[in-house]
Design a protein around this motif. Structure first.
Motif, mmCIF file in Angstrom:
data_model
loop_
_atom_site.group_PDB
_atom_site.id
_atom_site.type_symbol
_atom_site.label_atom_id
_atom_site.label_comp_id
_atom_site.label_asym_id
_atom_site.label_seq_id
_atom_site.Cartn_x
_atom_site.Cartn_y
_atom_site.Cartn_z
ATOM 1 N N LYS A 39 -62.980 -89.912 23.648
ATOM 2 C CA LYS A 39 -63.983 -90.675 24.392
ATOM 3 C C LYS A 39 -63.335 -91.814 25.164
ATOM 4 O O LYS A 39 -63.751 -92.138 26.287
ATOM 5 C CB LYS A 39 -65.043 -91.209 23.425
ATOM 6 C CG LYS A 39 -66.337 -91.629 24.103
ATOM 7 C CD LYS A 39 -67.423 -91.897 23.075
ATOM 8 C CE LYS A 39 -68.740 -92.234 23.776
ATOM 9 N NZ LYS A 39 -69.822 -92.470 22.771
ATOM 10 N N ARG A 40 -62.303 -92.423 24.575
ATOM 11 C CA ARG A 40 -61.590 -93.495 25.277
ATOM 12 C C ARG A 40 -60.867 -92.971 26.504
ATOM 13 O O ARG A 40 -60.559 -93.737 27.426
ATOM 14 C CB ARG A 40 -60.590 -94.176 24.328
ATOM 15 C CG ARG A 40 -61.246 -95.083 23.295
ATOM 16 C CD ARG A 40 -60.246 -96.049 22.690
ATOM 17 N NE ARG A 40 -59.219 -95.362 21.941
ATOM 18 C CZ ARG A 40 -59.294 -95.096 20.630
ATOM 19 N NH1 ARG A 40 -60.366 -95.441 19.940
ATOM 20 N NH2 ARG A 40 -58.293 -94.493 20.014
ATOM 21 N N GLN A 41 -60.605 -91.662 26.535
ATOM 22 C CA GLN A 41 -59.993 -91.038 27.698
ATOM 23 C C GLN A 41 -61.051 -90.415 28.617
ATOM 24 O O GLN A 41 -60.751 -89.584 29.459
ATOM 25 C CB GLN A 41 -58.995 -89.963 27.252
ATOM 26 C CG GLN A 41 -57.739 -90.505 26.606
ATOM 27 C CD GLN A 41 -56.806 -91.150 27.605
ATOM 28 O OE1 GLN A 41 -56.679 -90.705 28.748
ATOM 29 N NE2 GLN A 41 -56.129 -92.209 27.199
ATOM 30 N N SER A 42 -62.302 -90.815 28.444
ATOM 31 C CA SER A 42 -63.452 -90.351 29.251
ATOM 32 C C SER A 42 -63.809 -88.893 29.006
ATOM 33 O O SER A 42 -64.524 -88.289 29.805
ATOM 34 C CB SER A 42 -63.187 -90.576 30.753
ATOM 35 O OG SER A 42 -63.004 -91.938 31.025
ATOM 36 N N VAL A 43 -63.330 -88.309 27.909
ATOM 37 C CA VAL A 43 -63.676 -86.933 27.560
ATOM 38 C C VAL A 43 -64.711 -87.002 26.443
ATOM 39 O O VAL A 43 -64.374 -87.092 25.262
ATOM 40 C CB VAL A 43 -62.436 -86.133 27.106
ATOM 41 C CG1 VAL A 43 -62.811 -84.675 26.853
ATOM 42 C CG2 VAL A 43 -61.334 -86.233 28.156
ATOM 43 N N ALA A 44 -65.983 -86.989 26.832
ATOM 44 C CA ALA A 44 -67.070 -87.246 25.884
ATOM 45 C C ALA A 44 -67.747 -85.937 25.474
ATOM 46 O O ALA A 44 -68.632 -85.424 26.169
ATOM 47 C CB ALA A 44 -68.079 -88.202 26.503
ATOM 48 N N PHE A 45 -67.341 -85.384 24.326
ATOM 49 C CA PHE A 45 -68.007 -84.222 23.762
ATOM 50 C C PHE A 45 -69.367 -84.636 23.204
ATOM 51 O O PHE A 45 -69.537 -85.753 22.719
ATOM 52 C CB PHE A 45 -67.164 -83.640 22.626
ATOM 53 C CG PHE A 45 -66.022 -82.767 23.056
ATOM 54 C CD1 PHE A 45 -66.095 -81.389 22.913
ATOM 55 C CD2 PHE A 45 -64.861 -83.316 23.590
ATOM 56 C CE1 PHE A 45 -65.044 -80.575 23.293
ATOM 57 C CE2 PHE A 45 -63.808 -82.520 23.972
ATOM 58 C CZ PHE A 45 -63.893 -81.141 23.826
ATOM 59 N N ASP A 46 -70.338 -83.707 23.248
ATOM 60 C CA ASP A 46 -71.663 -83.950 22.699
ATOM 61 C C ASP A 46 -71.789 -83.303 21.320
ATOM 62 O O ASP A 46 -71.386 -82.137 21.138
ATOM 63 C CB ASP A 46 -72.747 -83.360 23.612
ATOM 64 C CG ASP A 46 -72.816 -84.064 24.954
ATOM 65 O OD1 ASP A 46 -72.671 -85.298 24.966
ATOM 66 O OD2 ASP A 46 -73.005 -83.378 25.972
ATOM 67 N N PRO A 47 -72.363 -84.000 20.335
ATOM 68 C CA PRO A 47 -72.593 -83.384 19.027
ATOM 69 C C PRO A 47 -73.668 -82.303 19.122
ATOM 70 O O PRO A 47 -74.652 -82.460 19.843
ATOM 71 C CB PRO A 47 -73.063 -84.560 18.165
ATOM 72 C CG PRO A 47 -73.619 -85.549 19.136
ATOM 73 C CD PRO A 47 -72.815 -85.402 20.396
#
Length: 272
Positions: free
Chosen positions: A168-176
């Motif tokens: 997420k800190r690398q802007s790669v936001a997976f969704d649960p």
């Protein structure tokens, strides 16, 4: 700090696509190390170390260049219209429920068998914890590189919250997409859509973005092992792979070609 991390993950370590028997033995050795040191309760050791799913996967290794020692690996299990297995591991093996609505638009993939050896080579500039964080980032960069080469509609993963936060800190936001499960510790199922991955790619100009460009350029210089892997895989065609287009972009626009160009104009239209 950014320059130091980039140097670490390109000059001191290297990402390698597993294609030879030697590579696959290294994958087995790393997984075995993880079982012995972290998950001794696993009963079906042979199944974990290498199984039929690995034949339907891209597997990347992380190698320490000076010692030529392999220290980590990650598997990208893919499903397309040709593959004999049509369910991803979290669905067929872990019985994650109600994800069928996410898996219909092929190709898709699941990132799994993420493994780092317990005893890493000491580094004078980074603590053991910091080094493992950066090596994890390198392995996750392999998934970004693989996505650019083969355009999945969705990427799935089961991971700990800590790894999710790193991405997420690398802007790669997976969704649960489900509740926590007890899979060698508390882990959660996640997914990221192609559209969201593209947006993340446009935002990422930090370490992961630099690593992506670096390894794609290296692949353009030496594509033979990738093409041999594709030619020998019964479920893939050269036309599936975007490498020629990507290499042409580097020729036309230079080393600093934008991430949006690397992702492809057709994919960008989906975010409009």
């Amino acid at each position: 700090m950014l320059d130091k991390v980039f140097h670490l993950l390109t000059e001191e370590y290297s990402l390698v696509l597993a294609t030879t028997q030697e590579d696959f033995q290294a994958v087995k050795d790393i997984r075995n190390d993880v079982i012995v040191n972290h998950y001794p309760e696993i009963e079906e050791t042979k199944e974990y170390i290498f199984n039929q799913d690995d034949e339907q996967s891209f597997i990347y290794l992380l190698q320490h260049k000076a010692t030529r020692r392999y220290v980590g690996s990650v598997r990208i299990f893919f499903v397309n219209e040709h593959t004999p297995v049509q369910k991803i591991p979290m669905e067929k093996d872990l019985q994650i429920k109600n994800i069928e609505r996410f898996t219909q638009n092929l190709p898709i993939c699941e990132v799994s068998r993420f493994a780092l050896s317990k005893n890493q080579i000491k580094h004078e500039d980074f603590s053991e914890l910091r080094l493992r964080t950066y090596l994890s980032l390198a392995l996750m960069s392999a998934t970004r590189i693989n996505f650019l080469l083969y355009h999945y509609s969705r990427i799935f993963a089961i991971m700990e919250r800590s790894l999710h936060h790193i991405l997420k800190r690398q802007s790669v936001a997976f969704d649960p997409i489900g509740d926590a499960i007890d899979f060698h510790g508390v882990r959660f199922p996640f997914v990221i859509k192609k559209e969201d991955f593209i947006i993340a790619g446009e935002k990422t100009e930090g370490t992961m973005g630099q690593l992506t460009r670096y390894y794609l350029k290296e692949l353009c210089k030496n594509p033979e092992s990738l093409w041999k892997f594709i030619d020998n895989n019964p479920y893939l065609e050269r036309s599936d792979i975007q490498l020629d287009r990507i290499c042409q972009l580097f020729k036309e626009y230079g080393d600093d070609v934008s991430m949006e160009f690397l992702l492809g104009e057709n994919d960008l239209s989906t975010t409009a």
